[in-house]
Design an enzyme around this catalytic site. Structure first.
Site, PDB file in Angstrom:
ATOM      1  N   ASN A  67       0.813  -1.220   0.000  1.00 42.45           N
ATOM      2  CA  ASN A  67       0.000   0.000   0.000  1.00 42.45           C
ATOM      3  C   ASN A  67       0.845   1.268   0.000  1.00 42.45           C
ATOM      4  O   ASN A  67       0.566   2.212  -0.742  1.00 42.45           O
ATOM      5  CB  ASN A  67      -0.951   0.017   1.201  1.00 42.45           C
ATOM      6  N   HIS A  84     -17.296  35.323 -31.890  1.00 41.65           N
ATOM      7  CA  HIS A  84     -18.432  34.583 -32.462  1.00 41.65           C
ATOM      8  C   HIS A  84     -18.130  34.115 -33.890  1.00 41.65           C
ATOM      9  O   HIS A  84     -19.041  33.941 -34.689  1.00 41.65           O
ATOM     10  CB  HIS A  84     -19.710  35.447 -32.486  1.00 41.65           C
ATOM     11  N   GLU A 122      -6.534  17.737 -36.198  1.00 38.59           N
ATOM     12  CA  GLU A 122      -7.806  17.107 -35.861  1.00 38.59           C
ATOM     13  C   GLU A 122      -7.625  16.040 -34.785  1.00 38.59           C
ATOM     14  O   GLU A 122      -8.425  15.925 -33.862  1.00 38.59           O
ATOM     15  CB  GLU A 122      -8.424  16.473 -37.104  1.00 38.59           C
ATOM     16  N   LYS A 145      -3.471   4.174 -12.354  1.00 37.86           N
ATOM     17  CA  LYS A 145      -2.256   4.395 -13.153  1.00 37.86           C
ATOM     18  C   LYS A 145      -2.490   4.519 -14.652  1.00 37.86           C
ATOM     19  O   LYS A 145      -1.925   5.383 -15.319  1.00 37.86           O
ATOM     20  CB  LYS A 145      -1.269   3.260 -12.877  1.00 37.86           C
TER      21      LYS A 145
END
Lengths: 465, 465, 465, 465
Positions: free
Chosen positions: C110, C156, C290, C325
């Site tokens: 541990n 925009h 991409e 992990k």
């Protein structure tokens, strides 16, 4: 052979770029589907007058040889094989010569990869059905063997009412039945043929797409070529079904971890399904259950990753879509271990009825006590309050509900009589929950039979497909 | 009236705790479903011999009055009304007196809230069908009006091949069709009756659950009471369907935002669907499209939140499940605006064919040029390479493909002839993509008709339900 | 050697279970950290009087040999090596004999695995700094080379105001600076020593944890042994930093994909960073951009998966944590390719100033026109309205703002004079944004210098560590 | 007053569109920050020579009156107030007349809203510190009151080794300390001034941005105006910190739910923090803990939603960013209840030492038994195996470890002697874990003091700010 698209380029791709772009590391898994799809395409090109029958035969024989080389491990990847499609076509051309270069006529990797991937998902859904069915069978067997074994039922992890092991085990059967439905829906979504959409606008050769669909086992032909190369809904559907399955496994695991704790002690895992500690010699840990619970997070992560990727796409086919395969492969492999392991764990689980019995204490019957008053005519809401007082009294005295005397009960309500003792019979209490879906013997038997029937039917459907 | 469960408690709930636990702020939205469910339950209790017919009539009349008071705004919440169930029962008892206390016999809030929520989801799925159908209709109308209008098609956001506006508009119809299917599946999942499961073990009174299901419009009865109070798969299914819908709206928005940029200029949004800038007077911003795209993230977040919550549950009913409603309400409200707004935007969209035409340049036909060589007998792979050289030559010379002379072409391949000029005809090029799903006039008409038929059929199904 | 914990078990682990539980497939990546941690632990055991110096020397020499065997590929995994810790200890014992069995005294897997993993994260954060710094350097170089090159600025995705390439390139420098800060914070979080916490309660041998921390390069010692084996915040911090980095790369990619479209055409990717189409010979696709954008979704998915897993944990160490992990390894590998590839792409990017210039049209200066009126005394809100009218007039006439005559302007406001023509000078317009952070030459130069200074400082910090 | 941008528009916004676009429903919460920001801006405009001092005074007085009207509830929203900025400026102009129209000179809503939102986050982080500190204080108090109270420690939810309540309580202190650090980092990220960036290119008026930063309490000025209007990293940082906090609360909740189950029974929740069942009169449910655990999912969902939204953005300011506020408001409100409620719950928690003692059984000391052999010279790995055999023997005989006789022990190892009985002393066992961070009295006292010091220091820092 160089890359499939190298003609117009003045410079070579940077080597890091090649490594970054290459998908061969994972899409090699689609090799069978790619070859199967190409064989159908070759046949389609014959129908379209693009290939002569003899050319198609040569190509098909070549493709089968590539398949065999892959299967026996004799296929060697080349440095330039950026994806499985390139690798297969490269090797095909090495085998059959220039005629191999005719195979890609009227086709694009955009519709080719979508076809391969859909074929894989269709097959993967079948395997999911089998794995889920296996676990469902284990739950049915466990339920049947201990159908009426009483145990405490919990809500909020607090003692609620008595139930039985069979009832509990079957409560984990039905969520898996819903999961199987979701995989069927994912399979139906996948079973729409994109081949013939070419890059995006549709193939320019008169290939019969209905023939292709039938040859490859698709149930429909994509009605719009732009959508055909762009649609990855089926991949999301698969990951969603996998995430829900993981979630159900996580909840089952959580309960069994609790039940196998020293404090609950209702079950003991078989040694084959437990592990120990490197430090503490006494430990017998439910690692498989914890891992299953943990991997549920991973399955959710796979879904979220794909949704976030798909959300950001602007057009028909963008290279972002290359990210669609790895999460599905990972979800498939994860459940392909977690489901059989869980089935084995359930099949070998040791129940400890004496530990369950030790927790069957009278407070579990407080509702039955209220119902007793209701049956004597008191409105439920009032009865609930009255029993609340009984519970509080018992708690103050530090005794069980059964130790509250009739005199004391009657101080709370005159409706209490000698017959109140009959309430504290667990068998009666279980038998009272006799409506459909309840924990009494009769509905339980019905439920078990229903589960068996459904499992049998699904297996048969599976067998017929 | 105090809380529904106060009997055994010595101390009052801390006021912050009350605020934290209370769900009345959002579950008040279920008031209609709660009353409808309670009416059926009262009838069920008559069948079970718990209520006399007259008692049930009193209760039902009382419940209808509560419903009316809610509807006309005369209902006033009390400080202690922690949830909609408490509020309704409290008011009912004020109206009808002690007999109101009989309503909760054999029922728990666990099965009650699951019933209410499922009723709401069943209804919400109907509304989704209508909103989605509305947008589908707008797309069909736009496609039909400009079915064969040529425009450049893109992959990787690069010019790929010519397509048509109708083809493009319909490519956004089919994803919505899949969304509708997912909402149907969510609805089918919701349509399983939990009422009668009580807290977890099943009701102890002989209530006819099949009757309840029919009275409330459920198509099945939950076969396991533990699963009945625990199952929220239908809520996840709804959120998944909503997330996928959001994703499709996001992709459509993204494309229209691009198309309405000055550089593309293919469309102009109607003034009613644009907004301006507080600083820059010239701005005409596609805010509604951007918001729709942004809200797609929120819909994914709603799904993620519920999955993470459900994953961590240990038992049958845990209070964590109270977190199931707000994300669905939010998803429903979000799509309840986004879908109609998008439908209106599509209906009022101004196309600019001249801007599309300006982008129909010869490189879009490079594939057709390769196909030309294929038709003359060159294997496609070789033809692809040859045209790659043509493209490179044109680029080096800084001219269009059409400006490469026949002599130059023939230096690359002897197969080029005078007839090569016919390749550069856009109408021909479109007409060549004639396989099912392609961009040629004939398959397009078929596709349009198929979309209309499907929409009509779905509307009729909706109308019949 | 059997498993590290086999003593008390009657039955062997089921083989599927072994496969399911085993982490050696991925944690073998921690072999160096595991050996380094074990060497420090052996030294600590000497200090605690558990090992004699000679024993420790034998063990350490053995561990170094294991390390060498791993490095040169001569190490062979055994069937029973369920994780890297088992494999290393197994091999160590084969090499040094029974004394190897003393190494695990007072330690548990541990605290061991937490130590190994933290060491890996600390190192990984250093590499992230280097990769991020490399991309920052590429952006600085691009900015410097074209600091004042004018281009349209967008909000925009609509033309807003003129900016410069340098300003734009640097706007992607600062998000990466924030990413570096997040990786520093993740590193600081990782740099807390768990070793000595043993299974959960602390080691029972007097090992000097401060010595261990120093020997291994940790900056602090975990103050609570339960928290030490349970805490995976640092792993989440790493994944969060990676997700944010991915998000910034996605936004940068999205912009460059737009800029490299035919319609924008502001940049041309180097051939080494583009790829082609298997069908369409003319295509030059921004695949790397991409993919980078797509992989941003995967990084978000990795984070979500871990959060969902961690959320469901009940105690100190549960096997669920084994799932910590793989998402980090995946995030590290993903960014370890995406960042260098993006740096290379930026370094080789071809700008097309003439295409940018073509888009520098007068409406970009509408705000300047309003400011003109403000400078003549009109309140801004009123000026904004007036220019709105000018814009509408120009649109109705289908002309540019510059083509509206002075007479027409004066009909809208008497404040317009002959000097209004000066407004339409792009150089002036750029020069007007002269406040800190603005696009004028002077603040741009300051910004560039600031970026350079910060990058240099961070590199030096990195070098000193 | 109409919208801030209506000048150039021919048609009115569709009413559904207005509803869809409007943010006033939630951003009204920023009214104080908006007014504060505007006051600073007015002062900045004086410095820039745009406003005369008297004009600024009028405007500032007007703004303060708007603030007062909001505070006393006399402010009435108009139909056209699409956001808080519009509402404030509209009301300001009603109060002060045309001069109000000068306030927005050189500013855009893009930098204005970023400023408002950052101010809100900076303040919200302060409140988070206070709430987290409050819960930390409750944990310290609980730890101190029962610092050495023995209880079983768990890994894998199995009995592992004895620990103490104080050790356990403090193990939940440190994760919250890490959460506080994350909120400090989020605050530092927020504390960078965007005002002066205008729409994207920087303000065209010579406003002193350093003055603005100081006036508003920002520690830095954003170095790039494009990044200033685009950056929402601080919002993601806040949501990430909130998600991690929720995750820690979820784990604490999960443990307390277990501990308050009948089977564990280690704690009893105060009545004020429990609720009952509508059906089962005996129930005392840990609803607040379950809700806290459930809401942890919601916090993760909020983060996911924002990340997915941000990932998809192409340019500097896009309307998608309007979606940034609601998840933060929701996270703030959620933790603003969950943290104080948890602190109250901890403060009123009843411990049940006798139930903990009942679970302190000998298998918890199996590691100590192995250590006994180690101290007699046996390598740990061998000792672990030997004790494994002892455990198995005890299990086969159905007895405790202490009931294995010395003769039996010696059959397993000759090293066992009479002194082995001392191993089974819980006090000794606890005292053995004496290294830093361990469960022995001495490191526990040190740890408690460290926690107190850190809490005190953080509070003081908070007080000074």
């Amino acid at each position: 052979m160089s890359k499939l698209w190298g003609g117009r380029f003045a410079k070579k791709t940077d080597s890091l770029v090649h490594q970054f772009n290459a998908s061969i590391g994972f899409d090699v898994r689609l090799v069978d589907e790619d070859i199967t799809g190409s064989i159908a395409w070759a046949q389609g090109l014959v129908g379209a007058g693009v290939l002569m029958a003899a050319e198609a035969e040569t190509i098909i024989a070549g493709l089968e040889r590539v398949r065999a080389e892959f299967a026996d491990g004799s296929f060697t990847l080349a440095a330039d094989d950026e994806d499985v499609h390139t690798a297969v076509e490269r090797r095909l051309t090495e085998i059959v010569g220039a005629v191999g270069g005719k195979l890609h006529t009227g086709r694009s990797r955009n519709d080719q990869v979508a076809t391969d991937f859909r074929l894989w998902v269709m097959q993967a859904c079948d395997e999911m059905q089998a794995w889920l069915g296996d676990l469902q069978g284990a739950l049915i067997a466990s339920a049947e063997a201990n159908l009426h074994l009483p145990m405490p039922g919990y809500t909020h992890l607090q003692h609620a009412q008595p139930i039985t092991w069979g009832h509990w085990a079957l409560s984990h059967f039905w969520p898996l039945a819903r999961d199987r439905k979701r995989f069927m829906q994912a399979q139906a979504g996948a079973s729409v043929l994109p081949l013939g959409a070419a890059a995006l606008a549709g193939t320019a050769f008169p290939v019969d797409r209905a023939f292709l669909a039938e040859a490859l086992g698709f149930t429909a032909v994509s009605p719009n070529s732009l959508d055909a190369v762009s649609d990855r809904d089926f991949a999301a559907d698969f990951l969603y079904a996998a995430a829900m399955t993981g979630l159900h496994l996580s909840r089952l695991s959580e309960q069994l971890i609790l039940f196998s704790s020293r404090e609950f002690g209702f079950v003991r895992l078989d040694d084959g399904y437990s592990t120990g500690s490197s430090l503490m010699p006494q430990k017998k840990n439910p690692d498989t259950l914890e891992l299953t619970r943990g991997k549920s997070g991973r399955l959710i992560g796979n879904l979220m990753g794909l949704l976030a990727t798909l959300k950001g796409l602007p057009s028909t086919y963008d290279k972002d879509l290359q990210e669609d395969k790895e999460p599905l492969f990972d979800a498939f492999d994860t459940l392909g271990l977690a489901l059989p392991v869980m089935a084995g764990l359930i099949r070998t689980l040791h129940l400890r009825p004496e530990r369950m019995a030790a927790q069957l204490e009278p407070s579990l019957l407080a509702t039955d006590l209220a119902d007793y008053l209701v049956k004597k005519g008191m409105p439920f809401r009032q009865a609930h309050g009255a029993i609340g007082q009984v519970v509080q009294l018992a708690e103050e005295k530090g005794v069980d509900l059964t130790a509250v005397s009739l005199t004391e009960l009657q101080e709370i309500s005159k409706l209490f009589g000698e017959d109140v003792t009959a309430v504290f019979d667990m068998t009666n209490a279980l038998a009272n929950r006799a409506a459909v879906g309840g924990t009494a013997p009769s509905p339980l038997k019905t439920q078990l039979q229903k589960a068996k029937n459904q499992l049998g039917k699904q297996e048969n459907i599976g067998a017929l497909r």
